[in-house]
Design a protein around this motif. Structure first.
Motif, PDB file in Angstrom:
ATOM      1  N   ALA A 143       0.590  -4.625   6.972  1.00  0.00           N
ATOM      2  CA  ALA A 143      -0.795  -4.945   6.630  1.00  0.00           C
ATOM      3  C   ALA A 143      -1.056  -4.516   5.189  1.00  0.00           C
ATOM      4  O   ALA A 143      -0.388  -3.632   4.665  1.00  0.00           O
ATOM      5  CB  ALA A 143      -1.746  -4.237   7.581  1.00  0.00           C
ATOM      6  N   ALA A 144      -2.039  -5.130   4.548  1.00  0.00           N
ATOM      7  CA  ALA A 144      -2.323  -4.838   3.144  1.00  0.00           C
ATOM      8  C   ALA A 144      -2.645  -3.373   2.913  1.00  0.00           C
ATOM      9  O   ALA A 144      -2.337  -2.824   1.848  1.00  0.00           O
ATOM     10  CB  ALA A 144      -3.482  -5.711   2.665  1.00  0.00           C
ATOM     11  N   ASN A 145      -3.251  -2.709   3.923  1.00  0.00           N
ATOM     12  CA  ASN A 145      -3.570  -1.290   3.773  1.00  0.00           C
ATOM     13  C   ASN A 145      -2.436  -0.384   4.242  1.00  0.00           C
ATOM     14  O   ASN A 145      -2.554   0.841   4.196  1.00  0.00           O
ATOM     15  CB  ASN A 145      -4.858  -0.947   4.531  1.00  0.00           C
ATOM     16  N   GLY A 146      -1.344  -0.971   4.714  1.00  0.00           N
ATOM     17  CA  GLY A 146      -0.187  -0.206   5.141  1.00  0.00           C
ATOM     18  C   GLY A 146      -0.333   0.507   6.464  1.00  0.00           C
ATOM     19  O   GLY A 146       0.541   1.283   6.854  1.00  0.00           O
ATOM     20  N   LYS A 147      -1.421   0.249   7.194  1.00  0.00           N
ATOM     21  CA  LYS A 147      -1.681   0.990   8.427  1.00  0.00           C
ATOM     22  C   LYS A 147      -1.166   0.299   9.679  1.00  0.00           C
ATOM     23  O   LYS A 147      -1.168   0.891  10.759  1.00  0.00           O
ATOM     24  CB  LYS A 147      -3.184   1.254   8.565  1.00  0.00           C
TER      25      LYS A 147
ATOM     26  N   ARG B 252       0.735   0.427  15.065  1.00  0.00           N
ATOM     27  CA  ARG B 252       0.237   1.230  13.967  1.00  0.00           C
ATOM     28  C   ARG B 252       1.412   1.863  13.229  1.00  0.00           C
ATOM     29  O   ARG B 252       2.511   1.951  13.775  1.00  0.00           O
ATOM     30  CB  ARG B 252      -0.705   2.320  14.493  1.00  0.00           C
TER      31      ARG B 252
ATOM     32  N   ALA C  41       0.819  -1.223   0.000  1.00  0.00           N
ATOM     33  CA  ALA C  41       0.000   0.000   0.000  1.00  0.00           C
ATOM     34  C   ALA C  41       0.849   1.269   0.000  1.00  0.00           C
ATOM     35  O   ALA C  41       0.663   2.164   0.819  1.00  0.00           O
ATOM     36  CB  ALA C  41      -0.941   0.000   1.207  1.00  0.00           C
ATOM     37  N   ASP C  42       1.799   1.345  -0.906  1.00  0.00           N
ATOM     38  CA  ASP C  42       2.654   2.530  -1.049  1.00  0.00           C
ATOM     39  C   ASP C  42       3.474   2.836   0.202  1.00  0.00           C
ATOM     40  O   ASP C  42       3.759   3.997   0.506  1.00  0.00           O
ATOM     41  CB  ASP C  42       1.827   3.766  -1.412  1.00  0.00           C
TER      42      ASP C  42
END
Length: 265
Positions: free
Chosen positions: A225-229, A244, A182-183
């Motif tokens: 995590a896939a969302n980068g968070k 986080r 995720a960037d």
């Protein structure tokens, strides 16, 4: 048969060595938290005459005033008289040896190879056919035309239409493990786990990481995590942490019955 010097250390001793004239003693140690230091004692005085932070690997004395030592921040020759590094190779953190004149350093790589370095400049020698020693990451750009690489403490970008790669920035330390999602780019160095937000493999690495996670030394594996968070890392002691992306809500993951002695597996 009686002790003439007693010096207490916070952690375990990793190495000891007398200076050539026998008047000074170098003691390397590491705390339970992973912090390392090299202390030099003279005669029977329990107060050290020198402290070298981050030098938990002791190779030996090159003279009565210069010590071959190192650790997470790199290895080389430390001059006690000047109280500074006479030369240091940032990429070398494991076993090594320095030539008697202090100009060359030989180290072990992760493969079937030894590496030779020039200490004053920190440059690797005889590396013509070893462009990317010990790579930690290979990531393709979305346009399919370039690759982004992390090797040692350096980043490279390779346009696949060009004959070779170009330097694309530097990490704060040698890359032990790395991953992207995720960037975002997450990298474990010997000293800490660092995060680069808005990561673009088609561009150069930012000058500094977006976030450095405190007390994250000795990480051997990392995950995003896939969302980068959310991020996670596993230490060489077998502990697993999640947090986080901004470093908040950090916690250790319980793993009863799970053997993570080697978190790379």
């Amino acid at each position: 048969g009686k002790p003439i010097l007693r010096a207490n250390h916070d952690g375990g001793i990793t190495g000891v060595a007398f200076s050539p004239n026998g008047k000074q003693l170098a003691v390397a140690s590491q705390t339970a938290a992973g912090d390392t230091v090299l202390r030099v004692y003279e005669g029977t005085d329990p107060k050290p005459v020198a402290d070298i932070p981050g030098a938990g690997v002791l190779s030996g004395w090159l003279s009565n005033t210069v010590i071959a030592c190192g650790g997470a921040g790199g290895s080389g020759a430390y001059d006690l008289t000047k109280k500074q590094w006479a030369g240091r190779v940032k990429e070398v953190t494991g076993p090594f040896a320095v030539s008697p004149d202090g100009t060359k350093l030989v180290s072990l790589g992760t493969g079937l190879r030894v590496r030779l370095w020039d200490v004053p400049t920190g440059q690797q020698l005889h590396a013509k056919d070893d462009t990317f020693p010990e790579p930690a990451l290979l990531s393709g750009a979305a346009d399919g035309r370039s690759l982004f690489l992390l090797a040692g403490a350096s980043a490279y970008r390779w346009d696949l239409r060009a004959p070779s790669a170009e330097p694309a920035g530097a990490l704060p330390g040698r890359a032990v493990a790395a991953t992207t999602a995720a960037d975002a780019l997450l990298v474990a160095t010997p000293d800490a786990v660092v995060l680069y937000a808005a990561f673009d493999p088609s561009k150069a690495l930012p000058a500094k990481p977006t976030h450095t996670f405190a007390d994250s030394a000795t990480a051997r594996a990392v995950a995003l995590a896939a969302n980068g968070k959310q991020v996670a890392w596993a230490t060489e002691a077998g502990k697993v942490f999640v947090a986080r992306a901004d470093g908040t809500d950090r916690r250790e993951v319980p793993h009863a019955g799970l053997d993570v002695a080697d978190p790379t597996e």
